[in-house]
Structures are given as C-alpha cells and as structure tokens.
Design a protein around this motif. Structure first.
Motif, PDB file in Angstrom:
ATOM      1  N   VAL A   1      84.769 196.932  60.903  1.00  0.00           N
ATOM      2  CA  VAL A   1      84.633 196.028  59.620  1.00  0.00           C
ATOM      3  C   VAL A   1      85.941 195.385  59.251  1.00  0.00           C
ATOM      4  N   ILE A   2      87.127 195.952  59.721  1.00  0.00           N
ATOM      5  CA  ILE A   2      88.463 195.431  59.309  1.00  0.00           C
ATOM      6  C   ILE A   2      88.341 194.072  60.339  1.00  0.00           C
ATOM      7  N   ILE A  22      80.627 192.032  60.486  1.00  0.00           N
ATOM      8  CA  ILE A  22      80.937 193.128  59.395  1.00  0.00           C
ATOM      9  C   ILE A  22      79.799 193.956  59.591  1.00  0.00           C
ATOM     10  N   GLN A  23      78.600 193.445  59.501  1.00  0.00           N
ATOM     11  CA  GLN A  23      77.288 193.920  59.359  1.00  0.00           C
ATOM     12  C   GLN A  23      77.267 194.878  60.765  1.00  0.00           C
ATOM     13  N   ALA A  35      83.584 202.476  63.042  1.00  0.00           N
ATOM     14  CA  ALA A  35      82.952 201.629  62.233  1.00  0.00           C
ATOM     15  C   ALA A  35      83.944 200.824  61.170  1.00  0.00           C
ATOM     16  N   ALA A  36      84.795 201.759  60.694  1.00  0.00           N
ATOM     17  CA  ALA A  36      85.849 200.984  59.755  1.00  0.00           C
ATOM     18  C   ALA A  36      86.576 199.855  60.861  1.00  0.00           C
ATOM     19  N   THR A  53      76.267 206.681  62.051  1.00  0.00           N
ATOM     20  CA  THR A  53      77.089 207.993  62.070  1.00  0.00           C
ATOM     21  C   THR A  53      76.201 209.090  61.326  1.00  0.00           C
ATOM     22  N   GLU A  67      80.709 187.525  59.530  1.00  0.00           N
ATOM     23  CA  GLU A  67      79.848 188.400  58.473  1.00  0.00           C
ATOM     24  C   GLU A  67      78.963 189.178  59.428  1.00  0.00           C
ATOM     25  N   LEU A  75      78.269 202.477  60.898  1.00  0.00           N
ATOM     26  CA  LEU A  75      78.531 203.435  59.807  1.00  0.00           C
ATOM     27  C   LEU A  75      77.023 204.158  59.447  1.00  0.00           C
ATOM     28  N   ILE A  76      76.068 203.401  59.499  1.00  0.00           N
ATOM     29  CA  ILE A  76      74.790 204.078  58.990  1.00  0.00           C
ATOM     30  C   ILE A  76      74.363 204.864  60.048  1.00  0.00           C
ATOM     31  N   ILE A 123      71.179 190.213  63.584  1.00  0.00           N
ATOM     32  CA  ILE A 123      72.593 190.663  63.245  1.00  0.00           C
ATOM     33  C   ILE A 123      73.280 190.774  64.802  1.00  0.00           C
ATOM     34  N   LEU A 142      78.932 197.967  59.547  1.00  0.00           N
ATOM     35  CA  LEU A 142      78.189 198.698  58.591  1.00  0.00           C
ATOM     36  C   LEU A 142      77.016 199.357  59.356  1.00  0.00           C
ATOM     37  N   LEU A 143      76.438 198.814  60.428  1.00  0.00           N
ATOM     38  CA  LEU A 143      75.296 199.327  61.028  1.00  0.00           C
ATOM     39  C   LEU A 143      75.957 200.514  61.726  1.00  0.00           C
ATOM     40  N   VAL A 190      83.299 207.171  61.596  1.00  0.00           N
ATOM     41  CA  VAL A 190      83.808 206.276  60.610  1.00  0.00           C
ATOM     42  C   VAL A 190      84.781 205.480  61.046  1.00  0.00           C
TER      43      VAL A 190
END
Lengths: 278, 123
Positions: B27-28, B74-75, B23-24, B84, B71, B81-82, B61, B78-79, B20
């Motif tokens: 994304v940040i 960011i994806q 991933a975060a 994890t 963008e 994150l998925i 992506i 999120l990938l 996490v």
C-alpha cells in the motif's frame, strides 16, 4: 485542495483516530467514520469502506502481542466467528438497502453505547457460575495466567452469546467498524468470560469479521484506493504507537476525554442524519 | 514440541503480523506512486458513485496492476490485507486437523466458506 494535501490531512486524522482507538480500547473505526463524514464531508459508503480496511489492519497487527500474553481463546473465537461472519454478510448487504440517514443514526447510537461501555466499571468476579453443558460439549473453556497461577473459566449462555455475536457482525458489516464493544459485551457480560479473555479474543475476531464484509464492499465499489490508502496507513500507524504508549499513559483520563469526544460525534451523527446533511 | 493450542496461536499471531507488514508495504509503494503521479484537485468523495469497475474485482485489479497503475497497486495491498485473516482461518483449520479435533476443523471450514463466498460473490 490538491491530492497530496488531501491525502496528508486524511492521514493525520486517521493517525489520531488510531492512536485514540488503541489507547481507549475502542478501535480506530468507531471514530474515523464520523471524522471522515463530518469533517471532510465524505459520503458514508466511502468512509465505511476505508474504515473497514483499517479495522482488519489494526486487529491483525495487534494479534501477535495479545497471543503472547496467553489470554485469547482460539476455540471460543472460532465458534463465535461463525455468527459474526454471517452477521457481517447480512450487514454488508444491508448497506445498499438502508438509507444513508438510517446508517448515520444507527452509527450515532453505536457511538453513544461505545462511550458508555468504555467507562463502565468491570467487576471481574465470576466464580459462582455452574458449568454450562453446551459450552462443555463445544470445548468453550480454558485457563488464563493469574498472579497465583492459572485460573479456569467456562463459557455460560452460549446461544445468547452467539445471537449477540450475530448482531455484532451485522453492525460491523453495516457500519464498517470492528464493533469490539458489542463483542466484548457478548463475551464478558452474557457468556461470563473473564474480561481480559473477552477483550483479547474480541480483537482476534474483529479481523475475520471485517474480512467477511470486505469482499462485498470491494465488489460494490466502497473501497476507494485513493482514500483507503491514507486511512489504513494512518490508523495502523496510530494504533501501533498507541498500544506501545498504553503502558505509561493515564488510561482513565484518556477514556474520559475520548468518551466525551465520542458522545459529541454520536450526537452530531444523529443530528446531521435527521437534518438530512449526511 | 507437539502441535497444541499454544503453538498454533503463536504461529497464527506471527502470520498475521507478517501479513499486515507485507500488505502495508505494498500500500505504501502504491501510495507513493499515486501521490507522485496524480496532480490537481483531489477526487470527489462527497457523493457516492462507486469506485470504477476495474478496481472492484480481483482479475481486473491484477490486470491493471501489471501495467503499473498506482491505484491498482494500492488495491493489491488491500486485497493482501483482506487475505490475511482468511489465511489465519486456514492455518487454524490445519491446526485443528493436526490435533484431530474434528468439531473445530468443521467450525473453521464453515467460517472459511463464508469468507470465500464474500470475496468471490461479485464474480
């Protein structure tokens, strides 16, 4: 509204949703979708896409704290994840088949149930149960730390619990939420597992369940980076702060306040769906 | 220390937190770039038209992220994150294999197949 302003408002709203979700134990997803659709008039497909991503983040982020407490049961969780992930696939497919109004109404009903579930009393005396043969064969038992040492438990009514978990997965995939309230219902009320074991194992399962619909959401274009970014970061940040505050917060009062908010959101979701405004 | 359930759960808990965190962070980074670069009115989310195709599949992506598209970055986050919870299931499957618990090794693999199906069905 400019992009930076919009992202800022979404981030603030998501932080609040994550904070309340953690403090009440309901999770951020159940409040962020109505907030995005009712306050910001965002289409429900984008809202559930962003919410689902934030659900994975909060579930995974909180897991390490739960593990140390020693309540979660990895075997029960994994076995039931077969049901929740299959249900999540079905739910994610249904998002394209079911009308926006129907999704809104179902969401409203789930909100009303969640509010009810968060206020229900939970007597934690389950000692009279007879061992369940199927649960023993599937090793669905364990112990948890108690004041007087370790307390043993065994799951009851495995097929009924499994079926309800499938339904929980379907709701999660259809609505972009963790559906923790239904997962806890299946473990706590149907399978007669101790409440603390049910809630911590449910939290563990939420991330895996959500990941099962995330792939489908992504390929359908529900996950929009510009929207998912502030939602995911806000909900995650809010829930991390919320779980720290949990020790000192007046949980009972918060539950009551939050339940009122959720009932209001649920009624508005149902009303707006029926009036065709969603 | 022998490989047991407790040890497995602690390893999984730590892995999830690190996943996490990574991933975060991505994304940040992508989000900061997005806010910095994108000006004018915010995108319209009030009617659903689906995200652009280049943000829907993993190869697209990845391709776009290498060009520095905010963008797409960011994806990627999120990938991650998925991925994890998927890594969590892989770790649990490995743990059950080491414990010689064949039943739960099979259960974990079943969950893994469902997760991979979801992630790869669009391709």
């Amino acid at each position: 509204m400019s992009t930076i302003e919009f992202s800022g408002w979404i981030f603030l709203t998501s932080t609040l949703a994550g904070l309340l979700g953690a403090l009440t134990g309901l999770g951020g997803g159940v409040v962020i979708v109505p907030a995005l659709t009712l306050l910001f008039h965002i289409d429900i497909h984008y809202a559930i896409g962003a919410s689902l991503v934030s659900v994975i983040a909060t579930s995974s982020g909180a897991a390490s704290a739960y593990v140390r407490e020693g309540f979660s049961n990895i075997r029960i969780g994994m076995f039931l994840e077969v049901a929740t992930t299959l249900g999540a696939l079905l739910g994610a497919y249904l998002t394209a088949k079911v009308s926006t109004h129907a999704i809104g109404i179902i969401f409203g009903v789930v909100l009303l149930y969640s509010a009810y579930a968060s206020l229900r009393k939970r007597p934690d005396t389950k000692g009279d149960a007879t061992p369940d043969a199927l649960a023993l064969r599937l090793k669905m038992y364990g112990t948890y730390p108690n004041a007087g040492g370790e307390t043993q438990y065994t799951a009851q009514k495995v097929p009924a619990g499994f079926s309800l978990m499938f339904a929980a997965g379907t709701l999660s995939g259809l609505l972009g939420i963790g559906s923790g309230a239904v997962k806890v219902l299946a473990m706590d009320q149907v399978m007669r597992l101790p409440f603390k074991v049910s809630t911590t194992t449910s939290n563990f399962m939420i991330g895996v369940t959500a990941a099962a619909s995330a792939g489908i959401y992504l390929s359908r274009g529900y996950i929009s980076p510009g929207l998912a970014m502030p939602v995911m970061l806000g909900v995650l940040g809010g829930s991390l702060v919320g779980s720290r505050l949990l020790v000192s917060a007046p949980v009972r009062t918060l539950r009551l306040v939050f339940a009122v908010v959720i009932v209001a959101l649920g009624i508005e979701m149902i009303y707006n769906s029926m009036a065709g405004k969603l | 220390m022998a490989w047991d359930d407790k040890r497995m759960e602690i390893a999984i808990g730590n892995m999830l937190r690190v996943g996490v965190l990574i991933a975060a962070t991505v994304v940040i980074a992508g989000g900061a770039l997005y806010i910095y670069r994108v000006h004018g009115p915010h995108p319209d989310y009030t009617t659903f038209h689906g995200e652009a195709n280049q943000f829907r599949t993993i190869p697209e992506i990845l391709k776009l992220a290498t060009t520095g598209n905010s963008e797409a970055i960011i994806q990627i986050g999120l990938l991650l994150l998925i991925a994890t919870p998927i890594a969590r299931v892989v770790l649990a499957a490995t743990g059950f294999l080491l414990e010689k618990d064949r039943l739960y090794f099979a259960v974990s693999l079943t969950v893994l197949v469902v997760l991979l199906y979801s992630l790869l069905q669009g391709h």
